[in-house]
Motif scaffolding. Structure first.
Motif, PDB file in Angstrom:
ATOM      1  N   GLU A  32     -29.744 -46.992   1.832  1.00 18.74           N
ATOM      2  CA  GLU A  32     -29.145 -48.179   1.240  1.00 18.74           C
ATOM      3  C   GLU A  32     -27.641 -48.321   1.436  1.00 18.74           C
ATOM      4  O   GLU A  32     -27.064 -49.327   1.110  1.00 18.74           O
ATOM      5  N   GLU A  33     -26.956 -47.286   1.904  1.00 17.07           N
ATOM      6  CA  GLU A  33     -25.509 -47.357   1.920  1.00 17.07           C
ATOM      7  C   GLU A  33     -24.931 -47.127   3.319  1.00 17.07           C
ATOM      8  O   GLU A  33     -25.449 -46.334   4.092  1.00 17.07           O
ATOM      9  N   ALA A  34     -23.834 -47.829   3.624  1.00 17.46           N
ATOM     10  CA  ALA A  34     -23.184 -47.682   4.917  1.00 17.46           C
ATOM     11  C   ALA A  34     -22.143 -46.569   4.814  1.00 17.46           C
ATOM     12  O   ALA A  34     -21.644 -46.275   3.732  1.00 17.46           O
ATOM     13  N   ALA A  35     -21.813 -45.968   5.997  1.00 14.61           N
ATOM     14  CA  ALA A  35     -20.859 -44.844   6.002  1.00 14.61           C
ATOM     15  C   ALA A  35     -19.536 -45.239   5.349  1.00 14.61           C
ATOM     16  O   ALA A  35     -18.957 -44.465   4.579  1.00 14.61           O
ATOM     17  N   TYR A  41     -16.499 -44.578  -1.667  1.00 10.53           N
ATOM     18  CA  TYR A  41     -16.924 -43.969  -2.937  1.00 10.53           C
ATOM     19  C   TYR A  41     -16.176 -42.646  -3.161  1.00 10.53           C
ATOM     20  O   TYR A  41     -15.657 -42.398  -4.248  1.00 10.53           O
ATOM     21  N   PHE A  42     -16.079 -41.807  -2.120  1.00 10.23           N
ATOM     22  CA  PHE A  42     -15.382 -40.516  -2.274  1.00 10.23           C
ATOM     23  C   PHE A  42     -13.902 -40.740  -2.605  1.00 10.23           C
ATOM     24  O   PHE A  42     -13.342 -40.036  -3.445  1.00 10.23           O
ATOM     25  N   ARG A  43     -13.281 -41.738  -1.927  1.00 12.08           N
ATOM     26  CA  ARG A  43     -11.855 -41.998  -2.214  1.00 12.08           C
ATOM     27  C   ARG A  43     -11.681 -42.442  -3.662  1.00 12.08           C
ATOM     28  O   ARG A  43     -10.756 -42.039  -4.349  1.00 12.08           O
ATOM     29  N   LEU A 103     -25.560 -32.605   7.559  1.00 11.87           N
ATOM     30  CA  LEU A 103     -24.532 -33.057   8.510  1.00 11.87           C
ATOM     31  C   LEU A 103     -25.182 -34.024   9.496  1.00 11.87           C
ATOM     32  O   LEU A 103     -25.270 -33.779  10.698  1.00 11.87           O
ATOM     33  N   SER A 104     -25.645 -35.135   8.957  1.00 12.83           N
ATOM     34  CA  SER A 104     -26.331 -36.148   9.752  1.00 12.83           C
ATOM     35  C   SER A 104     -25.308 -36.979  10.521  1.00 12.83           C
ATOM     36  O   SER A 104     -24.103 -36.900  10.265  1.00 12.83           O
ATOM     37  N   GLU A 105     -25.823 -37.819  11.434  1.00 10.56           N
ATOM     38  CA  GLU A 105     -24.950 -38.752  12.181  1.00 10.56           C
ATOM     39  C   GLU A 105     -24.159 -39.612  11.205  1.00 10.56           C
ATOM     40  O   GLU A 105     -22.971 -39.848  11.373  1.00 10.56           O
TER      41      GLU A 105
END
Ligand SMILES: C[S@@+](CC[C@H](N)C(=O)[O-])C[C@H]1O[C@@H](n2cnc3c(N)ncnc32)[C@H](O)[C@@H]1O
Length: 298
Positions: A32-35, A41-43, A103-105
């Protein structure tokens, strides 16, 4: 209910398979989420921690410089840990009960986005914690970002960290007392801990946001004990535990609450462990907790 009980057995005896089959990231379903959203989100997580601690960006770098950190429950990518290193932390140990990191694409693109959006010293430090700066799929240098998977979800470490953090994790741990004891043991004197706890149902309610508290403890355990879904403890339980810890509580603040009519509607349905919870405590659907272990700051 039968499906939930059967899948709980799968999660208990084959947690790695369960995680792969359900596509869990820790933030929801992977598709459901784009990179770029994940990197954002992390920032935001890091900004939230710094804002809660009253640290402007420069002050945050000074605060973290040379410190050892521990994160409980990083999810499928230690992006917050990587940003903490970018801000000057020496190392971050990420502890999880489930082997979620992948550690996916897509996650390599998330790391690429974090690097691209950083600059100066921050960027240098972020790149330096990658095993191969040219290929984020190679992961992180374990001397800077370590990943510990423990069936208990506990670090088992003593006097090792200056700063401990988690977001959307404590509501999932199976033994809250043990997790707080592990945390305090792992903190050095003067160390800080900050946690954002989400007490909502995680999609497991029906009509009222609190009606997942109607399932008996036994039914809930049969359906969910091995899946890492919410343990359902309310804020009173956290207060009770934290009051008995050898720590100084700096913040204990609700982030959002259910409406009074939602609390009164659910009250007659509550399972035994929640019947004694006050209306005010029952209403709390999330909170920030910040505390300090007394002693000389390292
Ligand atoms: C909702 S996810 C949050 C992930 C991440 N902190 C974030 O904000 O995206 C919950 C995390 O807690 C972990 N977890 C669940 N039970 C745990 C336990 N008993 N001890 C440590 N971590 C646990 C999960 O594996 C997952 O990484």
């Amino acid at each position: 209910m039968l499906r939930a009980v059967a899948t709980n057995q799968l999660a208990r005896f084959a947690p790695g398979l369960y995680v792969r089959l359900t596509g869990q990231t820790g933030r929801g379903a992977a598709a459901e989420e784009a990179a770029a959203d994940v990197a954002g989100y992390f920032r935001r997580c890091v900004e939230d921690y710094f804002a809660r601690l009253g640290l402007a960006s420069d002050a945050a770098d000074a605060f973290l410089a040379g410190k050892s950190l521990m994160e409980y429950g990083p999810g499928d990518l230690p992006g917050v840990a990587a940003l903490m290193v970018a801000h000057g932390a020496e190392r971050v140990c990420c502890v999880d009960r489930f082997p979620l990191v992948s550690l996916s694409e897509k996650n390599a693109r998330v790391v690429g986005d974090l690097v691209a959006a950083s600059a100066g010293r921050e960027r240098e430090r972020l790149v330096a914690c990658l095993r191969d700066p040219a290929d984020p799929r190679a992961g992180f240098e374990p001397t800077r970002i370590e990943y510990l998977v423990r069936p208990s979800g506990l670090s088992g470490l003593t006097d090792a960290f200056d700063f401990v953090f988690s977001r959307a994790v404590l509501e999932h741990v199976d033994d809250l007392e043990a997790t707080f004891a592990d945390m305090v043991r792992a903190m050095r004197p003067g160390a800080l801990a900050i946690h954002l706890v989400d007490l909502r149902s995680h999609g497991l309610h029906r009509r009222n946001p609190l009606d997942f508290l109607a399932w008996s403890e036994t039914a809930w355990r049969w359906m969910y004990s091995a899946k890492g879904v919410p343990n359902r403890w309310r804020i009173d339980r956290y207060r009770h535990i934290v009051e008995r810890l050898p720590v100084e509580v700096l913040q204990f603040e609700a982030t959002h609450c259910a409406a009074p009519e939602q609390v009164s509607d659910v009250r007659p349905l509550l399972a035994a462990p929640f019947r004694g919870v006050s209306d005010d405590d029952l209403a709390v659907l999330g909170f920030w907790l910040v505390f300090r272990k007394p002693g000389e700051a390292p």
